[in-house]
Design a protein around this motif. Sequence first.
Motif, mmCIF file in Angstrom:
data_model
loop_
_atom_site.group_PDB
_atom_site.id
_atom_site.type_symbol
_atom_site.label_atom_id
_atom_site.label_comp_id
_atom_site.label_asym_id
_atom_site.label_seq_id
_atom_site.Cartn_x
_atom_site.Cartn_y
_atom_site.Cartn_z
ATOM 1 N N ALA A 68 0.835 -1.205 0.000
ATOM 2 C CA ALA A 68 0.000 0.000 0.000
ATOM 3 C C ALA A 68 0.867 1.250 0.000
ATOM 4 O O ALA A 68 0.611 2.201 -0.748
ATOM 5 C CB ALA A 68 -0.928 -0.008 1.216
ATOM 6 N N HIS A 69 1.915 1.251 0.824
ATOM 7 C CA HIS A 69 2.849 2.386 0.838
ATOM 8 C C HIS A 69 3.553 2.527 -0.508
ATOM 9 O O HIS A 69 3.717 3.644 -1.014
ATOM 10 C CB HIS A 69 3.885 2.217 1.948
ATOM 11 C CG HIS A 69 3.394 2.607 3.301
ATOM 12 N ND1 HIS A 69 3.122 3.902 3.643
ATOM 13 C CD2 HIS A 69 3.141 1.868 4.405
ATOM 14 C CE1 HIS A 69 2.715 3.957 4.899
ATOM 15 N NE2 HIS A 69 2.711 2.719 5.372
ATOM 16 N N ILE A 129 2.565 6.702 -7.029
ATOM 17 C CA ILE A 129 1.726 7.783 -7.557
ATOM 18 C C ILE A 129 2.415 9.124 -7.334
ATOM 19 O O ILE A 129 2.456 9.982 -8.234
ATOM 20 C CB ILE A 129 0.330 7.757 -6.903
ATOM 21 C CG1 ILE A 129 -0.432 6.503 -7.336
ATOM 22 C CG2 ILE A 129 -0.460 9.024 -7.231
ATOM 23 C CD1 ILE A 129 -1.708 6.243 -6.558
ATOM 24 N N ALA A 130 2.978 9.330 -6.147
ATOM 25 C CA ALA A 130 3.686 10.585 -5.847
ATOM 26 C C ALA A 130 4.917 10.746 -6.736
ATOM 27 O O ALA A 130 5.216 11.847 -7.200
ATOM 28 C CB ALA A 130 4.081 10.617 -4.376
ATOM 29 N N PHE A 168 7.041 13.993 0.676
ATOM 30 C CA PHE A 168 8.497 13.895 0.540
ATOM 31 C C PHE A 168 8.880 13.203 -0.771
ATOM 32 O O PHE A 168 9.805 13.625 -1.458
ATOM 33 C CB PHE A 168 9.115 13.116 1.702
ATOM 34 C CG PHE A 168 9.250 13.918 2.959
ATOM 35 C CD1 PHE A 168 9.806 15.183 2.950
ATOM 36 C CD2 PHE A 168 8.849 13.387 4.169
ATOM 37 C CE1 PHE A 168 9.949 15.917 4.113
ATOM 38 C CE2 PHE A 168 8.986 14.108 5.337
ATOM 39 C CZ PHE A 168 9.531 15.378 5.316
ATOM 40 N N THR A 169 8.170 12.142 -1.103
ATOM 41 C CA THR A 169 8.457 11.423 -2.346
ATOM 42 C C THR A 169 8.253 12.343 -3.542
ATOM 43 O O THR A 169 9.081 12.368 -4.460
ATOM 44 C CB THR A 169 7.565 10.172 -2.471
ATOM 45 O OG1 THR A 169 7.793 9.327 -1.351
ATOM 46 C CG2 THR A 169 7.865 9.405 -3.742
ATOM 47 N N LEU A 170 7.179 13.101 -3.529
ATOM 48 C CA LEU A 170 6.922 14.056 -4.602
ATOM 49 C C LEU A 170 8.067 15.062 -4.711
ATOM 50 O O LEU A 170 8.582 15.311 -5.803
ATOM 51 C CB LEU A 170 5.601 14.788 -4.346
ATOM 52 C CG LEU A 170 5.284 15.949 -5.293
ATOM 53 C CD1 LEU A 170 4.875 15.418 -6.648
ATOM 54 C CD2 LEU A 170 4.201 16.817 -4.709
ATOM 55 N N PRO A 178 12.947 9.667 -9.705
ATOM 56 C CA PRO A 178 11.677 9.500 -8.995
ATOM 57 C C PRO A 178 11.405 8.076 -8.534
ATOM 58 O O PRO A 178 10.812 7.878 -7.474
ATOM 59 C CB PRO A 178 10.634 9.963 -10.021
ATOM 60 C CG PRO A 178 11.306 9.835 -11.335
ATOM 61 C CD PRO A 178 12.764 10.069 -11.088
ATOM 62 N N TRP A 179 11.854 7.084 -9.307
ATOM 63 C CA TRP A 179 11.526 5.711 -8.916
ATOM 64 C C TRP A 179 12.388 5.252 -7.752
ATOM 65 O O TRP A 179 11.961 4.405 -6.955
ATOM 66 C CB TRP A 179 11.612 4.777 -10.128
ATOM 67 C CG TRP A 179 10.719 5.319 -11.202
ATOM 68 C CD1 TRP A 179 11.085 5.762 -12.433
ATOM 69 C CD2 TRP A 179 9.312 5.560 -11.102
ATOM 70 N NE1 TRP A 179 9.986 6.250 -13.106
ATOM 71 C CE2 TRP A 179 8.879 6.136 -12.316
ATOM 72 C CE3 TRP A 179 8.369 5.352 -10.105
ATOM 73 C CZ2 TRP A 179 7.562 6.497 -12.551
ATOM 74 C CZ3 TRP A 179 7.049 5.710 -10.345
ATOM 75 C CH2 TRP A 179 6.663 6.267 -11.549
#
Length: 187
Positions: free
Chosen positions: A44-45, A51-52, A120-122, A130-131
């Motif tokens: 789920a995380h 998506i972010a 934070f990921t965004l 990004p990955w």
Amino acid sequence: MEALVPAFLLAVLTQLGDRPALLTAILADRYGRPLTVAVMAGLAHAGGNAIAAFAGLTMAPMLTPNAQSLLLALALLMAGFGGLWRVKLPSRLEAWHLGSLFTPLLGVFVLALGDRTQFFTLALATRGEPWFAAAGAGLGGFAVCFVAAVLGELQWRNIPFGKLRVIIGLLFLAAGAWIALGALRLL
């Protein structure tokens, strides 16, 4: 790979004492399958952070380096302020009868959607790789959920996260202010 470690560390720090980990502990006790619940919470995380990361990948060409730094500073400041508030108990999802696979997968995904870790990921994704940012944040979220699932609700709730959240929140506020001042060229 330079986004992997910061994303992992930020995810661990923001997820400690947060609602998705507590929900994972609750569901691990309910189903008696901590590893299964932890893996589903980790997925789920990973989904939310993917998506972010995609959003960051899409935004990156439109942002200057200073704007990227300001976005990271904003993520740190928002996480800092969020760390100063008490965490409300999540719904126990007692009406959900989806089993030990889909209840944690969907429950944690919905609960964590748009949380500080994904912000934070965004922010890290706009700065490149990004990955790797998504992978690091997903692994960090899984690590915290794994520990919560193994400990169970009672032991997880007995850990004094309140003071730790305040300390982490103050560190995030200081780091966010420092990065923002640098991005605005005020330092």
